[in-house]
Every structure is written in C-alpha cells, then in structure tokens.
Scaffold this active site. Structure first.
Site, PDB file in Angstrom:
ATOM      1  N   CYS A   1       5.855  -7.416   7.784  1.00  0.00           N
ATOM      2  CA  CYS A   1       6.931  -6.864   8.607  1.00  0.00           C
ATOM      3  C   CYS A   1       7.319  -7.892   9.663  1.00  0.00           C
ATOM      4  O   CYS A   1       6.468  -8.588  10.200  1.00  0.00           O
ATOM      5  CB  CYS A   1       6.477  -5.575   9.287  1.00  0.00           C
ATOM      6  SG  CYS A   1       7.796  -4.789  10.244  1.00  0.00           S
TER       7      CYS A   1
ATOM      8  N   GLU B   1       0.824  -1.202   0.000  1.00  0.00           N
ATOM      9  CA  GLU B   1       0.000   0.000   0.000  1.00  0.00           C
ATOM     10  C   GLU B   1       0.862   1.256   0.000  1.00  0.00           C
ATOM     11  O   GLU B   1       2.009   1.243   0.445  1.00  0.00           O
ATOM     12  CB  GLU B   1      -0.848   0.009   1.264  1.00  0.00           C
ATOM     13  CG  GLU B   1       0.043   0.158   2.498  1.00  0.00           C
ATOM     14  CD  GLU B   1      -0.634  -0.165   3.826  1.00  0.00           C
ATOM     15  OE1 GLU B   1      -1.581  -0.953   3.823  1.00  0.00           O
ATOM     16  OE2 GLU B   1      -0.192   0.391   4.828  1.00  0.00           O
TER      17      GLU B   1
ATOM     18  N   CYS C   1       3.228   8.425   1.565  1.00  0.00           N
ATOM     19  CA  CYS C   1       3.754   7.417   2.487  1.00  0.00           C
ATOM     20  C   CYS C   1       3.868   6.097   1.728  1.00  0.00           C
ATOM     21  O   CYS C   1       2.872   5.609   1.187  1.00  0.00           O
ATOM     22  CB  CYS C   1       2.778   7.303   3.661  1.00  0.00           C
ATOM     23  SG  CYS C   1       3.183   5.984   4.791  1.00  0.00           S
TER      24      CYS C   1
ATOM     25  N   CYS D   1       0.257  -3.352  15.934  1.00  0.00           N
ATOM     26  CA  CYS D   1       0.283  -3.046  14.492  1.00  0.00           C
ATOM     27  C   CYS D   1      -0.251  -4.215  13.667  1.00  0.00           C
ATOM     28  O   CYS D   1       0.168  -5.357  13.842  1.00  0.00           O
ATOM     29  CB  CYS D   1       1.708  -2.716  14.082  1.00  0.00           C
ATOM     30  SG  CYS D   1       1.931  -2.600  12.311  1.00  0.00           S
TER      31      CYS D   1
ATOM     32  N   CYS E   1       5.475  -5.509  16.172  1.00  0.00           N
ATOM     33  CA  CYS E   1       4.960  -4.569  17.180  1.00  0.00           C
ATOM     34  C   CYS E   1       3.526  -4.984  17.505  1.00  0.00           C
ATOM     35  O   CYS E   1       2.731  -5.242  16.603  1.00  0.00           O
ATOM     36  CB  CYS E   1       5.000  -3.140  16.656  1.00  0.00           C
ATOM     37  SG  CYS E   1       6.655  -2.621  16.169  1.00  0.00           S
TER      38      CYS E   1
ATOM     39  N   CYS F   1       0.588   1.389  10.144  1.00  0.00           N
ATOM     40  CA  CYS F   1       0.976   0.713   8.927  1.00  0.00           C
ATOM     41  C   CYS F   1       0.235  -0.612   8.851  1.00  0.00           C
ATOM     42  O   CYS F   1       0.168  -1.328   9.823  1.00  0.00           O
ATOM     43  CB  CYS F   1       2.478   0.470   8.900  1.00  0.00           C
ATOM     44  SG  CYS F   1       3.341   0.940  10.381  1.00  0.00           S
TER      45      CYS F   1
HETATM   46  S1  SF4 Z   1       4.753  -0.627  13.527  1.00  0.00           S
HETATM   47 FE1  SF4 Z   1       4.223  -2.373  12.203  1.00  0.00          FE
HETATM   48  S2  SF4 Z   1       5.180  -1.990  10.214  1.00  0.00           S
HETATM   49 FE2  SF4 Z   1       6.130  -0.608  11.733  1.00  0.00          FE
HETATM   50  S3  SF4 Z   1       7.917  -1.780  12.470  1.00  0.00           S
HETATM   51 FE3  SF4 Z   1       6.264  -2.281  13.900  1.00  0.00          FE
HETATM   52  S4  SF4 Z   1       5.314  -4.154  13.051  1.00  0.00           S
HETATM   53 FE4  SF4 Z   1       6.588  -3.245  11.433  1.00  0.00          FE
END
Ligand code: SF4
Length: 374
Positions: free
Chosen positions: A114, A94, A107, A121, A118, A361
């Site tokens: 990923c 995206e 962005c 997220c 986190c 994200c």
């Molecule tokens: S916030 Fe999401 S996209 Fe960003 S580093 Fe952490 S897990 Fe990865």
C-alpha cells in the site's frame, strides 16, 4: 504463455460482450461464458458444454481463465480463517473470512502492499508493489467460496463487523455462502479504482457472483476525489472510512493522506456519499494507546461525525514488531466506547478475536509468511 491472451475474469459482462463481439460472436455467448465463470466456477473452456466445440477452441486461443489457490490457510479457534494467496508474479495477498452468527464476511485485498503509509499499519510499511487486477480481486472470493464448500465453518463469532446489520433478514443461509464482502485487506481500494470498480460490478452482477450491493463495503483512508467517483459509478455500495484521528495535526502525522485531504474535506465527502435509506458510513477508529484514546478524542469524534449517518468501529491497536505504537488500556477502550454509546452512537469494539483482521491490514501477511517458511 498466457501473456497475449485475455484473462476473462478481468472483464465485466458488458466488457465480455465487447470482447466476443470483437471476434464476431453473438452477444448471448458472453452471458453463457460469464455464467460458466461465476456460477459454475469453470476452470477451463472444455467444461462449457452448452458452447460449440469450435467456439471453445477459439476462446482457448485468445483467452484464459485465471484462478487463485491459497498456499496457507490458518484457522483461529474463533472460526476466523486467514488465507494467503500466491500470485503469478511471485507476490502474495491475503483474505480473511470471519463467520458471524452463521453468516460469512470476507475481507479481501485490493493491492500488493500500500502506498498510503499509515504509520500504525504493517501493510503501509511494505510500500506499494502493484495493483491487483480485477481477476485477482474476484478470484479471492471464488477461492474462499470453494474452500467453504469443501469445509463449511462450524464456529461463529458474535460480533457484527460491518455493513447493514439493521437490514439483515432472518433467512437461513448456507454455511458455505459468503454474505458480506469488505474491501479492507491489503491496500487502499480507492487507489486502484480502475480494477476495483469492475470487480465490484462482477460481484453484484445477477449473472456473476450475485452479491447484493448492500453487502459490499469499500474502506478508504480518505482519498476524497475517488470517494466521489466510487459514489457516482457504484451507488449503493457501503462506505467505511478509516478515520483514526480527530485533529488534522494528529491525522497529518499518522495518516499522510490527510495532508492532501484534511478532515474537513474528508467529512464533506462522507456527507455527500450516496447512501440509500437508513444506511450509515462506518468510521473505523484504531485506538492507539496514549495517542488518540482519551475522552477528549471521543468528544471530538462525536462532533466531527454527528451530521453524517454514522456508526463507529473501535479497533484496539495490536502491537507489532517495529511499530512504536502501544495498545490502549482496557479502561481507555471502555471509557471511549461508553462515551459514544451514551450519546446514542452505534459502536462496535472489536475484541482481540476478530479484531486483528480487517483492522490491521497487512499483519496477516507477515504472520502467514513466517508460518509458511517455518
Ligand atoms: S491502513 Fe494500511 S492498508 Fe490501509 S490505507 Fe493505511 S497503509 Fe494502506
């Protein structure tokens, strides 16, 4: 079919020179081809009319020009545009365009999924599928630029999102121009530096995408050694750090990267990052209701960042399915914001219009995928 061929958009100008020199071509040919790719947006070698037919034919046998086309574009009432790009291997990424006061911030993503996990997220919950290539990173910009030429945005937001607004000039700008690039979409850009660095070099090349390095921001969750490498290889780019916690105890829990690079090391790396002039490190702080949103958190945050040129983006968490965190209350957001503002910190609190974009994200991908299936 393209497997043995080289995607020219994976190559910086010096790499393209090497590629062509390897085929016995003069150096200046690389500059011609590079300009066709980024300034003329050539889709095929036949368009490169100042290059001999024989060379065009040779290029066609050894190389190709990749492109991205969005399969879904969602436009918000505030002018924000969200793009979902299908990739050649069936995955997707995206990009989000945020028009602010007539200037466009884009962005972009750096990975499919990923690995950083986190806890708050959605992208993190997808895990890492793969790194984006350099071409896939720059092609997000090129595809959005094309869309902007066809459909210039009419509406604008009035909140600055990133970068160096202090240094903004008042030059009028085409509504089709992309002014700022933030690597803050899907993925951890510093986990894919081998492809991200050439992509930034293409972005800031005066013969490439012609963006100022003052207008490119790389966001990280805190990969300390890679922050050092980024600073060495592309000085002058802006740095944003997704901080989100003010104690190692909490950060260890919600951002596993902290177990490898705790706050002390991360903040030291921020301090050492080569930022010229009056530029500041942007600290992103996703406010999680009842978790990191008290005045004690605000006090600790101030203490942690006070010896680094800083600004703070407060991002009220948007609740999403399957995530145990809650949005903070309005009162908690206002108190946190006021505490920092009263102590002369530059703070931007993203409201719900643009706030769900670069903050969270991965949320976009989920939304657009549902939409494209519907
Ligand atoms: S916030 Fe999401 S996209 Fe960003 S580093 Fe952490 S897990 Fe990865």
């Amino acid at each position: 079919m393209n497997k043995q061929k080289t995607d020219l958009k994976n190559l910086t100008l010096p790499a393209l020179e090497q590629f062509l020199q390897g085929q016995g071509k003069e150096r200046f040919r690389a500059l011609q081809v590079f300009k066709w790719l980024y300034q003329q947006d050539a889709h095929g070698f036949e368009e490169m009319t100042n290059i001999s037919k024989a060379l065009r034919k040779e290029l066609d046998e050894t190389a190709f020009i990749s492109n991205l086309e969005p399969e879904a574009v969602e436009q918000g009432s505030d002018g924000t545009r969200k793009y979902l790009f299908p990739l050649a291997d069936g995955t997707s990424v995206e990009s989000v365009l945020i028009p602010i006061e007539g200037r466009n911030t884009l962005c972009i993503s750096s990975q499919v999924g990923c690995a950083m996990a986190c806890e708050f997220c959605l992208t993190g919950s997808f895990k890492l599928t793969r790194n984006l290539t350099t071409a896939e990173i720059v092609n997000q910009i090129m595809a959005v630029r094309r869309d902007l030429i066809r459909n210039p945005p009419a509406l604008t937001l009035d909140i600055p999102v990133t970068g160096d607004d202090e240094e903004d000039d008042d030059q009028p700008e085409s509504p089709a121009a992309i002014r700022n690039i933030v690597l803050m979409g899907m993925g951890e850009p510093l986990h894919n530096l081998d492809n991200v660095i050439p992509a930034i070099q293409i972005m800031i090349d005066g013969n490439g995408l012609q963006l100022s390095n003052r207008r490119v921001t790389v966001s990280t969750c805190g990969l300390v050694p890679e922050m050092g490498r980024l600073g060495r290889e592309i000085p002058n780019v802006n740095l944003a750090v997704s901080l989100n916690a003010t104690t190692d105890e909490l950060r260890d829990r919600i951002m596993p990267v902290n177990r490898s690079y705790p706050l002390r090391e991360l903040l030291k790396a921020c301090k050492e990052f080569p930022l010229p002039g009056r530029r500041k490190v942007t600290f992103e702080y996703v406010m999680l209701g009842g978790v990191n949103d008290t005045l004690d958190d605000a006090k600790r945050l101030l203490k942690l960042i006070s010896d680094i040129p800083n600004k703070v983006n407060l991002i009220p968490f948007n609740e999403h399915e399957g995530c145990g965190f809650k949005a903070p209350t309005r009162a908690a957001i206002d108190a946190f914001h006021k505490y920092l503002i009263d102590r002369h910190v530059t703070v931007i609190t993203r409201d719900s219009r643009g706030g769900d974009i670069s903050a969270a994200c991965g949320q976009l991908k989920g939304k657009l995928e549902k939409k494209s299936v519907a």
